[in-house]
Design a protein around this motif. Structure first.
Motif, PDB file in Angstrom:
ATOM      1  N   SER A  69      27.015  43.377 -15.069  1.00  0.00           N
ATOM      2  CA  SER A  69      28.165  43.969 -15.627  1.00  0.00           C
ATOM      3  C   SER A  69      28.271  44.021 -17.222  1.00  0.00           C
ATOM      4  N   LEU A  70      27.207  43.394 -17.887  1.00  0.00           N
ATOM      5  CA  LEU A  70      27.062  43.422 -19.406  1.00  0.00           C
ATOM      6  C   LEU A  70      26.165  44.735 -19.745  1.00  0.00           C
ATOM      7  N   GLY A  71      25.853  45.404 -18.892  1.00  0.00           N
ATOM      8  CA  GLY A  71      24.795  46.536 -19.269  1.00  0.00           C
ATOM      9  C   GLY A  71      23.581  45.846 -19.862  1.00  0.00           C
ATOM     10  N   LEU A  72      23.034  46.847 -20.732  1.00  0.00           N
ATOM     11  CA  LEU A  72      21.678  46.399 -21.591  1.00  0.00           C
ATOM     12  C   LEU A  72      21.806  45.131 -22.193  1.00  0.00           C
ATOM     13  N   ALA A  73      23.183  44.754 -22.698  1.00  0.00           N
ATOM     14  CA  ALA A  73      23.242  43.572 -23.288  1.00  0.00           C
ATOM     15  C   ALA A  73      23.407  42.386 -22.513  1.00  0.00           C
ATOM     16  N   GLY A  74      23.327  42.619 -21.152  1.00  0.00           N
ATOM     17  CA  GLY A  74      22.894  41.424 -20.024  1.00  0.00           C
ATOM     18  C   GLY A  74      21.441  41.482 -19.613  1.00  0.00           C
ATOM     19  N   ASP A  75      20.601  41.860 -20.154  1.00  0.00           N
ATOM     20  CA  ASP A  75      19.038  41.697 -19.861  1.00  0.00           C
ATOM     21  C   ASP A  75      18.626  40.173 -19.868  1.00  0.00           C
ATOM     22  N   SER A  76      19.119  39.488 -21.044  1.00  0.00           N
ATOM     23  CA  SER A  76      18.774  38.101 -21.140  1.00  0.00           C
ATOM     24  C   SER A  76      19.503  37.254 -20.342  1.00  0.00           C
ATOM     25  N   THR A  77      20.631  37.420 -19.932  1.00  0.00           N
ATOM     26  CA  THR A  77      21.376  36.876 -18.668  1.00  0.00           C
ATOM     27  C   THR A  77      20.684  37.210 -17.344  1.00  0.00           C
ATOM     28  N   LYS A  78      20.354  38.354 -17.066  1.00  0.00           N
ATOM     29  CA  LYS A  78      19.595  38.642 -15.795  1.00  0.00           C
ATOM     30  C   LYS A  78      18.258  37.850 -15.673  1.00  0.00           C
ATOM     31  N   ILE A  79      17.431  37.781 -16.876  1.00  0.00           N
ATOM     32  CA  ILE A  79      16.424  37.233 -16.911  1.00  0.00           C
ATOM     33  C   ILE A  79      16.456  35.646 -16.527  1.00  0.00           C
ATOM     34  N   PHE A  80      17.659  35.198 -17.082  1.00  0.00           N
ATOM     35  CA  PHE A  80      17.638  33.545 -16.887  1.00  0.00           C
ATOM     36  C   PHE A  80      17.843  33.264 -15.699  1.00  0.00           C
ATOM     37  N   PHE A  81      18.888  34.124 -15.040  1.00  0.00           N
ATOM     38  CA  PHE A  81      19.200  33.850 -13.499  1.00  0.00           C
ATOM     39  C   PHE A  81      18.232  34.305 -12.731  1.00  0.00           C
ATOM     40  N   LEU A  82      17.241  35.205 -12.743  1.00  0.00           N
ATOM     41  CA  LEU A  82      16.198  35.477 -12.009  1.00  0.00           C
ATOM     42  C   LEU A  82      15.276  34.550 -12.229  1.00  0.00           C
ATOM     43  N   GLY A  83      15.055  33.898 -13.410  1.00  0.00           N
ATOM     44  CA  GLY A  83      14.105  32.730 -13.593  1.00  0.00           C
ATOM     45  C   GLY A  83      14.340  31.546 -12.640  1.00  0.00           C
ATOM     46  N   LEU A 110      10.166  40.646  -8.330  1.00  0.00           N
ATOM     47  CA  LEU A 110       9.948  42.120  -8.498  1.00  0.00           C
ATOM     48  C   LEU A 110      10.974  42.420  -9.355  1.00  0.00           C
ATOM     49  N   ALA A 111      12.193  42.021  -9.384  1.00  0.00           N
ATOM     50  CA  ALA A 111      13.279  42.361 -10.326  1.00  0.00           C
ATOM     51  C   ALA A 111      13.044  41.992 -11.653  1.00  0.00           C
ATOM     52  N   LEU A 112      12.146  40.924 -11.862  1.00  0.00           N
ATOM     53  CA  LEU A 112      11.978  40.341 -13.252  1.00  0.00           C
ATOM     54  C   LEU A 112      10.754  41.426 -13.694  1.00  0.00           C
ATOM     55  N   ALA A 113       9.961  41.697 -12.794  1.00  0.00           N
ATOM     56  CA  ALA A 113       8.789  42.456 -13.333  1.00  0.00           C
ATOM     57  C   ALA A 113       9.408  44.115 -13.739  1.00  0.00           C
ATOM     58  N   ALA A 114      10.415  44.484 -12.998  1.00  0.00           N
ATOM     59  CA  ALA A 114      11.012  45.826 -13.218  1.00  0.00           C
ATOM     60  C   ALA A 114      11.808  45.521 -14.613  1.00  0.00           C
ATOM     61  N   LEU A 115      12.303  44.488 -14.895  1.00  0.00           N
ATOM     62  CA  LEU A 115      13.251  44.283 -16.184  1.00  0.00           C
ATOM     63  C   LEU A 115      12.022  44.477 -17.376  1.00  0.00           C
ATOM     64  N   PHE A 116      11.091  43.601 -16.891  1.00  0.00           N
ATOM     65  CA  PHE A 116       9.955  43.490 -18.022  1.00  0.00           C
ATOM     66  C   PHE A 116       9.286  44.959 -18.518  1.00  0.00           C
ATOM     67  N   LEU A 117       9.437  45.896 -17.433  1.00  0.00           N
ATOM     68  CA  LEU A 117       8.800  47.336 -17.468  1.00  0.00           C
ATOM     69  C   LEU A 117       9.711  48.298 -18.199  1.00  0.00           C
ATOM     70  N   THR A 118      10.943  47.864 -18.405  1.00  0.00           N
ATOM     71  CA  THR A 118      11.947  48.878 -19.105  1.00  0.00           C
ATOM     72  C   THR A 118      11.953  48.911 -20.434  1.00  0.00           C
TER      73      THR A 118
END
Length: 118
Positions: A69-83, A110-118
């Motif tokens: 929901s945070l868009g690009l600003a939510g990448d760190s949140t997504k990374i934390f929860f995926l971790g 896979l989701a983490l890898a895709a995030l890191f490739l963006t």
């Protein structure tokens, strides 16, 4: 690539909502018994523990949806929860069932890898 990453994050969130439903509401029902391969007696005595586990899966899903929901600003949140999902999946794969590596840890990796490739 960001669309693919977000679709994968959404998929992981969906999986965890599904886990929540299975563990909190269907644990001792026929679908829960088949999914987890346990007996009615085991389901009866472990229902409270399963509900607690389901609640934690719901928190993981909520965190991933929050990150989305945070868009690009939510990448760190997504990374934390995926971790968190990856760590929980590895631990579950070691201690409970190797299937958890496939159904929980792998989609999150896979989701983490895709995030890191963006």
């Amino acid at each position: 690539m960001i669309i693919i990453a977000n679709v994968l994050v959404g998929f992981v969130a969906f999986l965890h909502v599904s886990f929540l439903v299975l563990e909190m509401f269907l644990w001792d029902k026929s679908v829960g018994l088949r999914t987890f391969g346990h007996t009615r007696e085991f389901a009866r005595v472990s229902k409270t523990l399963a509900m607690n586990q389901g609640l934690y899966n719901g928190f993981l899903a909520a965190g991933l949806v929050w990150g989305l929901s945070l868009g690009l600003a939510g990448d760190s949140t997504k990374i934390f929860f995926l971790g968190c999902v990856v760590i929980a999946g590895i631990f579950g794969g070691i201690t409970a069932s190797q299937k958890i590596l496939l159904f929980q840890a792998l989609p999150a990796v896979l989701a983490l890898a895709a995030l890191f490739l963006t």
